[in-house]
Design an enzyme around this catalytic site. Structure first.
Site, PDB file in Angstrom:
ATOM      1  N   HIS A 128      29.199  -1.054  32.145  1.00 32.30           N
ATOM      2  CA  HIS A 128      31.053  -1.706  31.777  1.00 32.30           C
ATOM      3  C   HIS A 128      30.017  -1.880  29.630  1.00 32.30           C
ATOM      4  CE1 HIS A 128      32.361  -1.670  35.589  1.00 32.30           C
ATOM      5  NE2 HIS A 128      30.935  -1.879  35.559  1.00 32.30           N
ATOM      6  N   SER A 140      23.712   6.129  46.074  1.00 34.34           N
ATOM      7  CA  SER A 140      24.224   4.936  45.949  1.00 34.34           C
ATOM      8  C   SER A 140      25.074   4.487  44.905  1.00 34.34           C
ATOM      9  CB  SER A 140      23.930   3.016  46.582  1.00 34.34           C
ATOM     10  OG  SER A 140      24.494   2.461  46.677  1.00 34.34           O
ATOM     11  N   CYS A 173      19.549   2.944  47.933  1.00 29.46           N
ATOM     12  CA  CYS A 173      19.101   2.204  49.447  1.00 29.46           C
ATOM     13  C   CYS A 173      18.369   3.435  49.271  1.00 29.46           C
ATOM     14  CB  CYS A 173      21.081   3.259  50.427  1.00 29.46           C
ATOM     15  SG  CYS A 173      22.129   2.531  50.258  1.00 29.46           S
TER      16      CYS A 173
END
Length: 125
Positions: free
Chosen positions: A73, A68, A88
């Site tokens: 940030h 995935s 996943c």
């Protein structure tokens, strides 16, 4: 599809400022951290945001995984970071690897405090 989604909001980061402002440096480290926990990178994008009145621009670092993704940030002016790890668990349980990656991310930034969440996604079907 069963999966695990981990998030962390990191405050008062005490790391060297370059971890919050240098997209290439942070991106390389993210890729290495992904590989160190045994996840498989398949793509990446590292971007430094332009400076603003608040100061240096932050960084967005994303590593796409076969399992995935991981996204980071940074906000240098606030000495804060948001991190997102999603795996996943199709074809195998990658939960421990995801937790190991989040642990590495939190330690990289040396926050004074964190808010972390874990969400089980999907079902067994």
């Amino acid at each position: 599809m069963k999966g695990l989604h981990l998030t962390a909001d990191l405050y008062g980061c005490r790391c060297d400022r370059s971890w919050l402002t240098d997209a290439d440096k942070l991106g390389r480290w993210c890729r290495e951290a992904v590989e160190a926990v045994g996840l498989q990178p398949v793509g990446e994008l590292f971007h430094t945001l332009p400076p603003s009145e608040a100061g240096d621009g932050g960084v967005t670092a994303t590593v796409l995984l076969a399992e995935s993704h991981v996204c980071v940030h940074t906000s240098p002016g606030q000495k804060s970071v948001t991190a997102d790890v999603y795996v996943c668990n199709y074809g195998g349980d990658h939960s421990a690897k995801a937790r190991g990656l989040m642990f590495a991310l939190v330690n990289r930034f040396q926050p004074e405090w964190t808010e972390q969440r874990s969400l089980d996604r999907g079902d067994e079907a």
